[in-house]
Design a protein around this motif. Sequence first.
Motif, mmCIF file in Angstrom:
data_model
loop_
_atom_site.group_PDB
_atom_site.id
_atom_site.type_symbol
_atom_site.label_atom_id
_atom_site.label_comp_id
_atom_site.label_asym_id
_atom_site.label_seq_id
_atom_site.Cartn_x
_atom_site.Cartn_y
_atom_site.Cartn_z
ATOM 1 N N UNK A 58 0.802 -1.222 0.000
ATOM 2 C CA UNK A 58 0.000 0.000 0.000
ATOM 3 C C UNK A 58 0.837 1.276 0.000
ATOM 4 N N UNK A 59 2.136 1.169 0.293
ATOM 5 C CA UNK A 59 2.996 2.356 0.261
ATOM 6 C C UNK A 59 3.371 2.747 -1.165
ATOM 7 N N UNK A 60 3.142 1.855 -2.102
ATOM 8 C CA UNK A 60 3.462 2.148 -3.498
ATOM 9 C C UNK A 60 2.357 3.010 -4.110
ATOM 10 N N UNK A 61 2.765 3.984 -4.895
ATOM 11 C CA UNK A 61 1.830 4.928 -5.497
ATOM 12 C C UNK A 61 1.905 4.803 -7.015
ATOM 13 N N UNK A 62 0.785 4.561 -7.646
ATOM 14 C CA UNK A 62 0.767 4.465 -9.108
ATOM 15 C C UNK A 62 1.197 5.801 -9.712
ATOM 16 N N UNK A 63 1.840 5.785 -10.871
ATOM 17 C CA UNK A 63 2.305 7.035 -11.493
ATOM 18 C C UNK A 63 1.178 8.030 -11.722
ATOM 19 N N UNK A 64 1.502 9.297 -11.566
ATOM 20 C CA UNK A 64 0.490 10.349 -11.703
ATOM 21 C C UNK A 64 -0.081 10.418 -13.111
ATOM 22 N N UNK A 65 0.741 10.125 -14.125
ATOM 23 C CA UNK A 65 0.322 10.388 -15.498
ATOM 24 C C UNK A 65 -0.770 9.460 -16.014
ATOM 25 N N UNK A 66 -1.118 8.409 -15.250
ATOM 26 C CA UNK A 66 -2.224 7.549 -15.678
ATOM 27 C C UNK A 66 -3.569 7.973 -15.129
ATOM 28 N N UNK A 67 -3.589 9.002 -14.283
ATOM 29 C CA UNK A 67 -4.799 9.373 -13.553
ATOM 30 C C UNK A 67 -5.506 10.568 -14.183
ATOM 31 N N UNK A 68 -6.830 10.451 -14.278
ATOM 32 C CA UNK A 68 -7.684 11.524 -14.795
ATOM 33 C C UNK A 68 -8.834 11.762 -13.817
ATOM 34 N N UNK A 69 -9.080 13.025 -13.468
ATOM 35 C CA UNK A 69 -10.333 13.373 -12.800
ATOM 36 C C UNK A 69 -11.393 13.382 -13.894
ATOM 37 N N UNK A 70 -12.369 12.492 -13.778
ATOM 38 C CA UNK A 70 -13.330 12.305 -14.869
ATOM 39 C C UNK A 70 -14.553 13.197 -14.744
ATOM 40 N N UNK A 71 -15.092 13.338 -13.525
ATOM 41 C CA UNK A 71 -16.297 14.153 -13.372
ATOM 42 C C UNK A 71 -16.472 14.608 -11.938
ATOM 43 N N UNK A 72 -17.196 15.717 -11.786
ATOM 44 C CA UNK A 72 -17.591 16.257 -10.485
ATOM 45 C C UNK A 72 -19.086 16.504 -10.564
ATOM 46 N N UNK A 73 -19.842 15.961 -9.603
ATOM 47 C CA UNK A 73 -21.290 16.109 -9.597
ATOM 48 C C UNK A 73 -21.735 17.003 -8.446
ATOM 49 N N UNK A 74 -22.841 17.711 -8.691
ATOM 50 C CA UNK A 74 -23.434 18.561 -7.660
ATOM 51 C C UNK A 74 -24.907 18.200 -7.507
ATOM 52 N N UNK A 75 -25.305 17.862 -6.295
ATOM 53 C CA UNK A 75 -26.690 17.503 -6.043
ATOM 54 C C UNK A 75 -27.509 18.650 -5.514
ATOM 55 N N UNK A 76 -26.881 19.767 -5.127
ATOM 56 C CA UNK A 76 -27.587 20.878 -4.499
ATOM 57 C C UNK A 76 -28.150 21.865 -5.502
#
Length: 304
Positions: free
Chosen positions: A265-283
């Motif tokens: 669990x101390x290993x961190x996947x490389x940053x370049x494979x990660x995408x913020x895909x969406x942000x939702x708002x319910x209010x």
Amino acid sequence: MGPAAGSVTARYLVYFQYLGTDFNGVAAIRGCQRAVGVQNYLEEAAKRLNSVVPVKFTISSRTDAGVHALCNAAHLDVQRRSGQPPFSPEVLAEALNAHLKHPAIRIVQAFRVPGDFHARHAATSRTYLYRLVTGCHRPDQLSVFERNRCWALRAGCLDVDAMQAAAQHLLGTHDFSAFQSAGSPATGSVRTLRRASVSPDPGSPFVLAQENRLQFWNLEFESQSFLYRQVRRMTSVLVAVGLGALMPAQVKVILESRDPLGRHQARVAPAHGLFLKSVLYGSLGKSSLPGKVPACIPLIDPSS
């Protein structure tokens, strides 16, 4: 200093996207450092709006250096001079895009929102996408168009069934301390993971037909909020399961250990494979969002 007499302040929610390769994360870097954040470019572009008060972007979701966003969000206030009406959302988005000085950033759409709306606190759901590719034995075997956009694994395959079984242990409300990196500003480590999926990607449009040895995979995680580097740590553990270095049941043991310093669990996947895909708002009710909302940007959280 209070608002100028007769001036009008309007708050907007903007959705924006970026390739994170050139940035030290999304947050602005203040001072004279050479590093720069996406927010620096957004606020530089906003200066051309001639707001009475300098425009500051309040970012919904912080992303690290090298991490991308298909769709991040922020709110900003624009105070026009006396007698000038507020910008329409369409004009605001067009003006910001016209003055952005980096080609890897784009405003997708803007909306008028109430003055007390907060892009970070009001978010009811965030989804992250992590892209993997197997069968890439050397860096030069990956398309130049895919470099810095996925984690290339030398392994020829992954045990996806085992990864999916392991992901089930992460679902629900838990203390995710074992998947939190040091330096987190969060006061608590309990989060609710609503969705964790592992699925094959039909294939990258940037890979030639003769390169069919490559297989792309998508990991998706949804929660209202995440701990610092939680997604990249969970991804690393699931990849370890897919490669046979861990059994699915061991993921539960890691989770319950609350120990962030363990071997896997101390290993961190490389940053370049990660995408913020969406942000939702319910209010936000639909009546608060004028104009047609693109299908790729779900503003209303259906679970709220």
